[in-house]
Design a protein around this motif. Sequence first.
Motif, PDB file in Angstrom:
ATOM      1  N   ASN A   1      33.823  31.093  43.795  1.00  9.24           N
ATOM      2  CA  ASN A   1      33.300  30.661  42.500  1.00  9.24           C
ATOM      3  C   ASN A   1      32.371  31.653  41.815  1.00  9.24           C
ATOM      4  O   ASN A   1      32.447  31.824  40.593  1.00  9.24           O
ATOM      5  CB  ASN A   1      32.587  29.319  42.681  1.00  9.24           C
TER       6      ASN A   1
ATOM      7  N   SER B   1      39.394  32.964  39.468  1.00 12.06           N
ATOM      8  CA  SER B   1      38.505  32.147  40.283  1.00 12.06           C
ATOM      9  C   SER B   1      38.961  30.691  40.324  1.00 12.06           C
ATOM     10  O   SER B   1      38.997  30.061  41.380  1.00 12.06           O
ATOM     11  CB  SER B   1      37.077  32.244  39.728  1.00 12.06           C
ATOM     12  N   GLU B   2      39.314  30.155  39.171  1.00  9.25           N
ATOM     13  CA  GLU B   2      39.721  28.743  39.117  1.00  9.25           C
ATOM     14  C   GLU B   2      41.016  28.501  39.876  1.00  9.25           C
ATOM     15  O   GLU B   2      41.166  27.464  40.537  1.00  9.25           O
ATOM     16  CB  GLU B   2      39.841  28.301  37.661  1.00  9.25           C
TER      17      GLU B   2
ATOM     18  N   ARG C   1      40.091  28.324  43.491  1.00 11.26           N
ATOM     19  CA  ARG C   1      39.455  27.049  43.824  1.00 11.26           C
ATOM     20  C   ARG C   1      40.475  25.918  43.865  1.00 11.26           C
ATOM     21  O   ARG C   1      40.451  25.069  44.761  1.00 11.26           O
ATOM     22  CB  ARG C   1      38.341  26.730  42.829  1.00 11.26           C
TER      23      ARG C   1
END
Length: 460
Positions: free
Chosen positions: A44, A92-93, A96
């Motif tokens: 993150n 990043s997303e 995740r």
Amino acid sequence: MSQRFDAVVVGAGQAGPSLAARLGEAGRKVAVIERHLVGGTCVNTGCIPTKAMVASAYVAHMARRASDYGVENGGDIKVEVERVWQRTRGISERSRQNVEKWLAGMPNVTLIRGHAVFESPKTLRVGDTQIETDQVFLDVGGRAVVPDFPGADRVPYLTNVGMMDLREMPRHLVIVGGSYIGLEFGQMFRRFGAEVSIVERSERLLPREDPEVSAAVVDILQREGITLHLGAECIELDGKAGDVAVLARCDQPRKEVRGTHILMATGRRPNTDSLGLQKAGVATDKHGYILVDDQCRTNVEGIWAMGDCNGKGAFTHTSYNDYEIVAANLLDNEPRRISDRINAYALFIDPPLARVGLTEHEALRDGHKVLVGVRPMARVGRAIERGETQGFMKVIVDGDTNKLLGAAILGISGDEAIHSLLDVMYAKAPYRTVTHAVHIHPTIAELLPTTLQSLSVPSG
């Protein structure tokens, strides 16, 4: 409401989900408790997004150098920070989301959102829910820490988390702290086009590295136009949004560095202060790190601590290795230990600095008969061909045992090439294993045998 699980993992960073998967596959009923974003710092606000930004900065840097390679780019290079931010966030997303999907598909594993607090060694509370368990595995990570500098309570500043959300180009970024986070962001934003100044209290950057490594990093940064202020004591902050200053009051003459943004890159602390550890009887050190033995066990039976919060390594790879150690001992009857781990890390400036094992200073301090081999990257054909010859290779050998003690590679692809030495060190093989190997040409790693063939007693 009360629930019972065979095991509870607190924190969904690098160690937690992997351990939960193994425990669930073994038939245990597992809860993973996460109060914020799964994936931890790496996914993150750490490794993944920062290295995505480093990649954008590298492209900008090479685009400016295009004419060196006979390529004309047709004009000035413009970095659009908003698009850099969108690319970084997207990477990043997706990472995740992949972790979230993985957790959702794990057999016997339940993800619980909320903040876990101990009520006893085998009882935790998350909101209105009391959770009972026989085993607790803490993977709660860490966060940026900002010293109590005068002015820090009224002058706006950013940490590494805020830098990830910055969607404007600082005109002048002033960074307090000349270690890994500060140097990576400093070079990155300089390549994006910002003016950058770094204020560091030590007399040299990276004081834990050997002096010639620190000096070479300074040269790399200064060549790119980064201003360094070393030996800055009695730091305080001043100013307001858009017009801020970092002052070193004890310096003679007093230093004052003015800019538009301040990044505080002054270290990290573990997320252990709100877990209710005292109710579980779990011991910590004066900095809040959970004390563990060689297998990540705390002083309380049935409670383990992994990752950044145990103070045994502040890296993604050491966190993941903590999981491997716990799983090996609990599930595989394999007595793996933290002390078996060889120190290894990288500073991801460009070119990167990769380090394994001991520095020369540490090897001499520990009483080894030290032999050193050094070769400049300017001797590496691949580096010459790519026009990226900054840095050098350095290897450290024990003259009595002929074992590799450590190495540093500051240079292009050094963060990859160094693993050939790291593997030899884990195998406890003599350094001649490398000198007798035939490496592929043209590569960066092909100079490692030559570097080891040049061993000598260090001067001084």
